[in-house]
Design a protein around this motif. Structure first.
Motif, short mmCIF file in Angstrom:
data_model
loop_
_atom_site.label_atom_id
_atom_site.label_comp_id
_atom_site.label_asym_id
_atom_site.label_seq_id
_atom_site.Cartn_x
_atom_site.Cartn_y
_atom_site.Cartn_z
N UNK A 134 0.82 -1.22 0.00
CA UNK A 134 0.00 0.00 0.00
C UNK A 134 0.85 1.26 0.00
N UNK A 135 0.43 2.22 -0.83
CA UNK A 135 1.05 3.55 -0.85
C UNK A 135 -0.04 4.58 -0.62
N UNK A 136 0.25 5.52 0.25
CA UNK A 136 -0.75 6.53 0.60
C UNK A 136 -0.34 7.89 0.05
N UNK A 137 -1.30 8.57 -0.53
CA UNK A 137 -1.07 9.90 -1.07
C UNK A 137 -2.03 10.86 -0.38
N UNK A 138 -1.48 11.78 0.41
CA UNK A 138 -2.34 12.72 1.15
C UNK A 138 -2.73 13.89 0.29
N UNK A 139 -3.42 13.63 -0.83
CA UNK A 139 -3.76 14.73 -1.75
C UNK A 139 -5.14 15.30 -1.48
N UNK A 140 -5.85 14.75 -0.48
CA UNK A 140 -7.19 15.26 -0.22
C UNK A 140 -7.24 16.24 0.94
N UNK A 141 -6.10 16.92 1.22
CA UNK A 141 -6.07 17.89 2.32
C UNK A 141 -5.98 19.30 1.73
N UNK A 142 -6.75 20.22 2.29
CA UNK A 142 -6.56 21.61 1.87
C UNK A 142 -5.41 22.21 2.71
N UNK A 143 -5.10 23.47 2.45
CA UNK A 143 -3.92 24.07 3.11
C UNK A 143 -4.08 24.08 4.63
N UNK A 144 -5.30 24.38 5.08
CA UNK A 144 -5.53 24.45 6.53
C UNK A 144 -5.26 23.09 7.19
N UNK A 145 -5.72 22.03 6.51
CA UNK A 145 -5.57 20.70 7.09
C UNK A 145 -4.11 20.23 7.04
N UNK A 146 -3.43 20.54 5.95
CA UNK A 146 -2.01 20.17 5.84
C UNK A 146 -1.22 20.82 6.97
N UNK A 147 -1.52 22.10 7.23
CA UNK A 147 -0.82 22.81 8.30
C UNK A 147 -1.13 22.16 9.65
N UNK A 148 -2.36 21.73 9.82
CA UNK A 148 -2.75 21.08 11.08
C UNK A 148 -2.00 19.76 11.25
N UNK A 149 -1.92 18.98 10.16
CA UNK A 149 -1.23 17.69 10.20
C UNK A 149 0.26 17.88 10.48
N UNK A 150 0.81 18.96 9.92
CA UNK A 150 2.26 19.19 10.03
C UNK A 150 2.63 20.00 11.26
N UNK A 151 1.62 20.47 11.99
CA UNK A 151 1.91 21.23 13.20
C UNK A 151 2.39 22.64 12.93
N UNK A 152 1.90 23.25 11.86
CA UNK A 152 2.31 24.62 11.56
C UNK A 152 1.25 25.62 11.97
N UNK A 153 1.68 26.89 12.04
CA UNK A 153 0.73 27.97 12.33
C UNK A 153 -0.37 27.97 11.27
N UNK A 154 -1.49 28.60 11.59
CA UNK A 154 -2.64 28.61 10.68
C UNK A 154 -2.32 29.33 9.37
N UNK A 155 -3.27 29.25 8.43
CA UNK A 155 -3.00 29.72 7.07
C UNK A 155 -2.72 31.22 6.96
N UNK A 156 -3.02 31.99 8.01
CA UNK A 156 -2.69 33.42 7.97
C UNK A 156 -1.26 33.71 8.35
N UNK A 157 -0.47 32.66 8.59
CA UNK A 157 0.90 32.83 9.07
C UNK A 157 1.79 33.54 8.04
N UNK A 158 2.85 34.18 8.56
CA UNK A 158 3.85 34.80 7.68
C UNK A 158 4.54 33.72 6.85
N UNK A 159 4.67 32.52 7.43
CA UNK A 159 5.38 31.43 6.75
C UNK A 159 4.38 30.61 5.96
N UNK A 160 4.67 30.46 4.67
CA UNK A 160 3.64 29.92 3.78
C UNK A 160 3.68 28.41 3.59
#
Length: 266
Positions: A134-160
């Protein structure tokens, strides 16, 4: 999918009895908030206001045959973006911005996924035991969710970006040349720095050091070009198209630099 697999083998003239190993399954993962779902009328139970759904789609199944360099696709999902092919795996009452609760609920799913990636599933299909990877492709996440999964600041962050240190200002100046400059492990190290603040820095200095990492990343998404950088690249192209449309470039050959500047200011 047993019937689809057997039909795919028949259609491609593959000998059913030989094809017992080398099957590769590509799974698309999706996770998104479902907005406000609180009880508005009636006397139902009080529920939290937000819900999140985690789901998956079997995108394709291929098999590698001896003597062939590439795998032969024997099943491809005809409607990969349809609700019918996207199977819910976990539906939770939680706000997608609630990192801790989301991590706790999806923890077992992530553990199962990791176990699947590191092993093979042997299952009887068409009367014979067959081996699947099995290979998994996390292509069904929007930017907000990717940031949540990766532990980053929310989408309004200075860092994109989830995997590079680009700021919005840098990204707007350089819309094309973005590369992956850090790994998921490094994000984890930065989270520890954020948590412990070993250099006793001010909040601003600490933020600048960790470049937007603010929580523990709990799921490794694919280290490909993230959605935001794709958007930046697309914006550049559209920007050029709009300028050409404003100047009606289709009516002229070789417009001067001054004319182009005029269109841009417009």
């Amino acid at each position: 999918l047993e019937e689809d697999i057997m039909e795919g083998l028949r259609e491609r003239g593959l000998d059913d009895s030989i094809c017992t190993s080398g099957f590769t399954v590509v799974v698309k993962e999706s996770c998104d908030g479902m907005g406000d779902v609180s009880e508005k009328h009636g006397n139902g139970p009080a529920v939290p206001e937000k819900a999140v759904r985690f789901s998956f789609t079997v995108m394709s199944i291929s098999i590698r045959v001896e003597g062939e360099d590439d795998g032969i696709t024997i099943f491809q999902e005809p409607k990969p973006n349809s609700e019918l092919s996207c199977r819910p795996l976990c539906l939770m009452f939680v706000d997608e911005s609630d990192h801790e609760t989301l991590t706790a609920i999806l923890g077992p799913v992530v553990a199962e996924r990791k176990a699947m990636m590191e092993s093979r599933l042997i299952i009887s299909v068409g009367g014979l035991l067959r081996s699947f990877r099995f290979f998994f492709r996390g292509t069904g996440y929007d930017e907000k969710m990717v940031r949540e999964m990766e532990g980053l600041e929310a989408s309004g962050s200075t860092y994109v970006c989830t995997l590079c240190d680009s700021t919005r200002a840098e990204a707007s100046q350089n819309m094309v040349l973005h590369s992956i400059t850090r790994s998921h492990n490094e994000n984890l190290e930065r989270y520890e720095i954020w948590r412990k603040n070993p250099f006793s820095e001010s909040a601003d200095e600490l933020r600048d050091r960790v470049k937007g990492v603010s929580a523990k990343p709990f799921m490794e998404t694919q280290p490909t070009l993230d959605a935001l950088h794709c958007d930046i690249g697309n914006a550049t192209e559209f920007y050029k198209i709009f300028q050409d449309e404003i100047g009606e470039v289709y009516q002229r050959t070789n417009p001067s630099r001054e004319e182009r500047r005029r269109w841009r200011s417009t």
